[in-house]
Design an enzyme around this catalytic site. Sequence first.
Site, PDB file in Angstrom:
ATOM      1  CE  LYS A 187      -1.877   2.417   3.322  1.00  0.00           C
ATOM      2  NZ  LYS A 187      -1.816   3.815   2.784  1.00  0.00           N
ATOM      3  N   GLY A 240       7.010   4.399   8.921  1.00  0.00           N
ATOM      4  CA  GLY A 240       6.195   5.570   9.214  1.00  0.00           C
ATOM      5  C   GLY A 240       6.357   5.996  10.658  1.00  0.00           C
ATOM      6  CB  SER A 241       4.288   8.178  12.768  1.00  0.00           C
ATOM      7  OG  SER A 241       3.034   7.526  12.877  1.00  0.00           O
ATOM      8  CB  THR A 242       6.640   5.969  17.062  1.00  0.00           C
ATOM      9  OG1 THR A 242       8.012   6.041  16.626  1.00  0.00           O
ATOM     10  CG2 THR A 242       6.568   5.053  18.271  1.00  0.00           C
ATOM     11  CB  VAL A 244       0.966   4.733  12.178  1.00  0.00           C
ATOM     12  CG1 VAL A 244       0.359   3.690  11.241  1.00  0.00           C
ATOM     13  CG2 VAL A 244       0.242   6.065  12.025  1.00  0.00           C
ATOM     14  N   GLY A 245       2.849   2.837  14.017  1.00  0.00           N
ATOM     15  CA  GLY A 245       3.528   1.563  14.212  1.00  0.00           C
ATOM     16  C   GLY A 245       2.958   0.768  15.372  1.00  0.00           C
ATOM     17  CD  GLU A 263      12.783   3.579   8.943  1.00  0.00           C
ATOM     18  OE1 GLU A 263      12.622   4.476   9.805  1.00  0.00           O
ATOM     19  OE2 GLU A 263      12.790   3.792   7.726  1.00  0.00           O
ATOM     20  CB  CYS A 297      12.503   8.357   9.801  1.00  0.00           C
ATOM     21  SG  CYS A 297      13.516   7.381   8.680  1.00  0.00           S
ATOM     22  CD  GLU A 394       9.884  11.617  13.508  1.00  0.00           C
ATOM     23  OE1 GLU A 394      10.749  11.212  12.710  1.00  0.00           O
ATOM     24  OE2 GLU A 394       8.906  10.928  13.862  1.00  0.00           O
TER      25      GLU A 394
END
Length: 496
Positions: A187, A240-242, A244-245, A263, A297, A394
């Site tokens: 995606k 992506g972002s932490t 969303v991770g 990552e 990042c 961030e």
Amino acid sequence: MSMTQKIETPSITYEQPLGLFIDGKFVKGTEGKTFETINPSNEKPIVAVHEAGPEDVDIAVKAARKALNGVWAETMPSVRGQYLNKLGDLFDEHIDTLAAIESLDNGKALSMAKVDIGLASGCLRYYGGWADKIHGKVIDTDPETFNYTRHEPVGVCGQIIPWNFPLLMWAWKIGPALATGNTVVLKTAEQTPLSALYAATLVEKAGIPAGVVNIISGFGKTAGAAIASHMDIDKVAFTGSTVVGRTILQAAAKSNLKKVTLELGGKSPNIVFNDANIEDAISWVNFGIFFNHGQCCCAGSRIYVQSGIYDKFIEQFKARTQKNVVGDPFAADTFQGPQVSQLQFDRIMNYIQNGKESGAKLETGGERHGKEGYFIQPTIFSGVSEDMKIMQEEIFGPVCSISKFETEDEVIKKGNETTYGLAAAVHTTNLNTAIRVSNSLKAGTVWVNCYNMLSYQVPFGGFKESGIGRELGKYALANYTQVKSVRMRLGGALFG
């Protein structure tokens, strides 16, 4: 709605695919929805692409599963390598088109986009070289048994890539997955779907069998969530972002406990000692934070400068930053284009306002650049304390915070006082200092007298809340294989 649309960029005119690439064909989404992608340089729509929902994810997964169990399972590793090498060659042949799409859709400077495409093609060929070199071991335990291991594909891999390096992350994900015999449902980021869809046409031209690579455009809360929770996806890889991770990790655990690599974000320390070559250090610090508009990042956004050169460094760094050309991504001299979206622009400007209000000294920048597009001036704050929001969170934009330090032990402690651990850098002419500090920093990558020097041969990933697993290099292969042990008892019925 057509499956393609002619698009004119300042450098090239091309046919843009609009559909979902599933089972070797571009198709419409089952719900008939489309969404626009916006040109960040002028805030105007470029084109509308088909939107994938959960049902489309399911269709793509079925195609990937069929390909995994069918033709791809019968494909020799050396042939998988040939496919990846051909795909890398096609990236090089289409570099002008791919780079123009990146600049149009993402806003990055065309010159930088061409570097990205070159690295992406190299990455694909690198993993093409690995395809027939993945093997297990024979393990000698005793005279009565024969033992060996196999490194087998994980299976169907869901991959979710970010908007800051669309095609580079495409290659980072697809390269090792295909080399190890997996199939993929990838995606794109909803902000930047166009280059990945064009790259899907190159997958077809490379001769990669239908269903091995499926590319869908959609939103994280629908298509991304469907990938993370799908019961027939064996592994999910996310960049992506932490925030969303964490969501993806939870969804993977609650569904079929699929394997996960993440990552994630960073707030990387960039440390400059008194004995550093100050001119070189300033050049690398500038590149470390303002490269890719600060949308990186591993950006070196926390800059620590030793007291002996602190004032001199700020004066020269400010002058160097003011030379960065901000503007049209297609202009030859542009270094920094626009931020990717209105949402990202607003988020960065809110951080800048917070920095002003919290007592940090604004050395340069801090305002919008121009009257249209999501452009922000390169921004430097000095005199920043550790408890300030701009030092802790961030920002993901062209904003950096500078702090003074006295001793090596002090800066190591400050450098590690963050929940992140993606990258760091040390600038010094003393080899002992470089090694001591590099070994003491809790980060997945530490650069010495440079910054943002990434290579597909070298592993990349984070400590702490910056992620799980490693991308790139031989290390990435472990993310896409599972080890099977086989033990045979000698002297049994099979052996007479």
